[in-house]
Design a protein around this motif. Structure first.
Motif, mmCIF file in Angstrom:
data_model
loop_
_atom_site.group_PDB
_atom_site.id
_atom_site.type_symbol
_atom_site.label_atom_id
_atom_site.label_comp_id
_atom_site.label_asym_id
_atom_site.label_seq_id
_atom_site.Cartn_x
_atom_site.Cartn_y
_atom_site.Cartn_z
ATOM 1 N N ARG A 149 35.166 37.374 35.904
ATOM 2 C CA ARG A 149 33.833 37.835 36.322
ATOM 3 C C ARG A 149 32.834 37.674 35.179
ATOM 4 O O ARG A 149 31.714 37.189 35.372
ATOM 5 C CB ARG A 149 33.940 39.295 36.757
ATOM 6 N N ASP A 193 33.237 29.237 41.293
ATOM 7 C CA ASP A 193 33.968 30.456 40.949
ATOM 8 C C ASP A 193 35.467 30.189 41.056
ATOM 9 O O ASP A 193 35.970 29.850 42.123
ATOM 10 C CB ASP A 193 33.540 31.581 41.907
ATOM 11 N N SER A 250 31.450 39.337 44.487
ATOM 12 C CA SER A 250 32.551 39.760 45.350
ATOM 13 C C SER A 250 31.980 40.346 46.630
ATOM 14 O O SER A 250 30.803 40.709 46.694
ATOM 15 C CB SER A 250 33.440 40.801 44.649
ATOM 16 N N ARG A 309 37.895 32.376 40.674
ATOM 17 C CA ARG A 309 38.674 33.572 41.029
ATOM 18 C C ARG A 309 39.031 33.524 42.512
ATOM 19 O O ARG A 309 38.196 33.229 43.344
ATOM 20 C CB ARG A 309 37.865 34.837 40.726
ATOM 21 N N SER A 352 37.084 38.191 45.799
ATOM 22 C CA SER A 352 36.182 37.497 44.881
ATOM 23 C C SER A 352 35.453 36.393 45.629
ATOM 24 O O SER A 352 35.955 35.835 46.610
ATOM 25 C CB SER A 352 36.965 36.896 43.722
ATOM 26 N N THR A 410 33.046 43.146 49.852
ATOM 27 C CA THR A 410 33.956 44.130 50.443
ATOM 28 C C THR A 410 33.710 44.167 51.938
ATOM 29 O O THR A 410 32.578 44.357 52.400
ATOM 30 C CB THR A 410 33.750 45.529 49.838
ATOM 31 N N THR A 441 38.611 43.654 49.627
ATOM 32 C CA THR A 441 37.642 43.124 48.677
ATOM 33 C C THR A 441 38.133 41.779 48.165
ATOM 34 O O THR A 441 39.288 41.653 47.740
ATOM 35 C CB THR A 441 37.432 44.085 47.498
#
Length: 399
Positions: free
Chosen positions: A25, A65, A192, A67, A91, A194, A89
């Motif tokens: 992050r 990204d 991210s 992740r 990434s 959720t 949640t």
């Protein structure tokens, strides 16, 4: 360095000057900050499924990204009482269909209709992806973003996101006068998301075509895994699944879970599409596209009255609050004379899909300029035939 042709589902686009794939992050935020500090053009890239980029070199930084984590803050089993909600949640860099598969495997309802849509979790909320009676907006609890202007992390709830038909506050932040300096990426970069889903082994059949494919009725409940499988088959029959072989490229390695690549390869390669020919396997080039290239037009009731009686018409609320009509871009394209497989010349590498008029495809070796010329020809033809302007769904860069 890769080119956009290496990173996008349509397989076109010029060379990239700088490419970065942070796996933390902090590293992601620092990479964004470094580019913004020196005024370098920045392109945040997900799965490359919703972009059409010029053939010219991109003299800036492309960040993807790196992740891929998906976690369950709640217990997977429902707590006592009537609340059956479960939060997940993910990434921004997590593969979207990996996320859907994970949710369905946990027995969660809410995103099964969005199976098979290429791209990443981060891109899903920017675009507010939707299909087969579901939109990602209905399952989003919060979105964590990096504000490139204020240089801080913010958390947006559903109201902050201002979701609309294939849009959000994030997407719109690219196209305001102030947002022009952030283009081709939003002011707000997703870190991210959720989601709040419902613990249930069944989902609702909320789309007629899906219900028909399952020999059921609209509104019926059915096992979510069964719904997911049906959605994948329907999407494949339209040429709307990405080519799993793209993940064999060094530049796509690690972007999707290996077990899901294997499943996708097996299902796509064995699919038989029944069309004008007795039984044919659809061309792999049908999957070299941006998916739906134009959004379904939402127009005033007055303008809709000028459409032919047999044109699809669905009542909607327009962005200005007025009652309007949504019609089918695919229907308009086809009835304006642009049929499946259409191309501007026999030598062109750009064509409409052989399965669906809403997808513009790269037949092999196409240039971005050829795709864009075909898009313009279709826009002009639909405008001339019906007086309706078609708006591209992908982000268009440098064209």
């Amino acid at each position: 360095m890769p080119s956009f042709a290496d990173l996008t589902t349509i397989g076109v686009g010029g060379k990239i000057a700088h490419f970065s794939e942070p796996t933390t992050r902090v590293g992601l935020i620092e990479a964004i900050e470094d580019a913004d500090r020196v005024g370098m053009p920045l392109c945040m890239l997900g799965g490359g499924s919703n972009m059409l980029v010029s053939d010219s070199p991109f003299n800036g930084l492309v960040i993807r990204d790196g992740r891929r984590d998906i976690v369950v803050p709640d217990e997977a089993e429902p707590v006592e009482g009537s609340d059956r909600s479960v939060h997940l949640t993910a990434s921004a860099g997590a593969n979207w269909d990996d996320f859907v598969e994970f949710a369905v495997s946990l027995g969660l309802e809410g995103v099964e209709g969005l199976s098979g849509i290429p791209g990443t979790v981060g891109a899903s909320v920017v675009q507010n992806i939707g299909a087969y009676g579901q939109e990602v907006a209905t399952s989003v609890a919060s979105v964590e973003v990096w504000d490139r202007q204020a240089k801080t992390v913010l958390t947006f709830d559903d109201a902050d996101m201002q979701f609309g038909y294939r849009t959000s506050a994030l997407k719109r932040s690219m196209f305001t006068d102030d947002g022009a300096r952030f283009f081709p990426s939003p002011r707000y970069v997703v870190l991210s998301v959720t989601f709040v889903l419902r613990h249930s082994p069944t989902g609702i059949l909320a789309y007629p075509q899906l219900a028909k494919a399952l020999h059921a009725s609209l509104g019926d409940r059915m096992n979510t895994e069964t719904i997911r499988d049906a959605v994948l088959k329907v999407r494949a029959a339209k040429g709307m699944l990405e080519d799993p072989a793209r993940y064999e490229s060094r530049w796509m390695s690690g972007m999707k879970r290996e077990e899901n690549i294997a499943k996708a390869s097996q299902s796509v390669e064995t699919l038989q599409v029944h069309g004008t020919e007795p039984s044919r396997v659809f061309r792999i080039t049908d999957r070299h596209s941006c998916g739906s290239f134009f959004v379904n037009p939402q127009i005033s009731a007055h303008d809709a009255a000028g459409l032919p009686d047999d044109a699809p018409k669905f009542g909607v609320t327009l962005p200005d609050g007025q009652t309007g009509v949504k019609t089918s871009a695919a229907w308009l394209i086809d009835h304006a004379g642009f049929h499946r497989g259409f191309r501007l010349s026999e030598r062109s590498g750009a064509a409409l899909s052989s399965l669906h008029t809403l997808a513009l495809t790269n037949l092999g070796g196409a240039k971005a300029s050829e795709i864009w010329a075909l898009a313009h020809a279709i826009q002009d033809g639909v405008r001339h035939a019906f007086g309706v302007d078609l708006v591209p769904e992908p982000v268009i860069v440098g064209l």
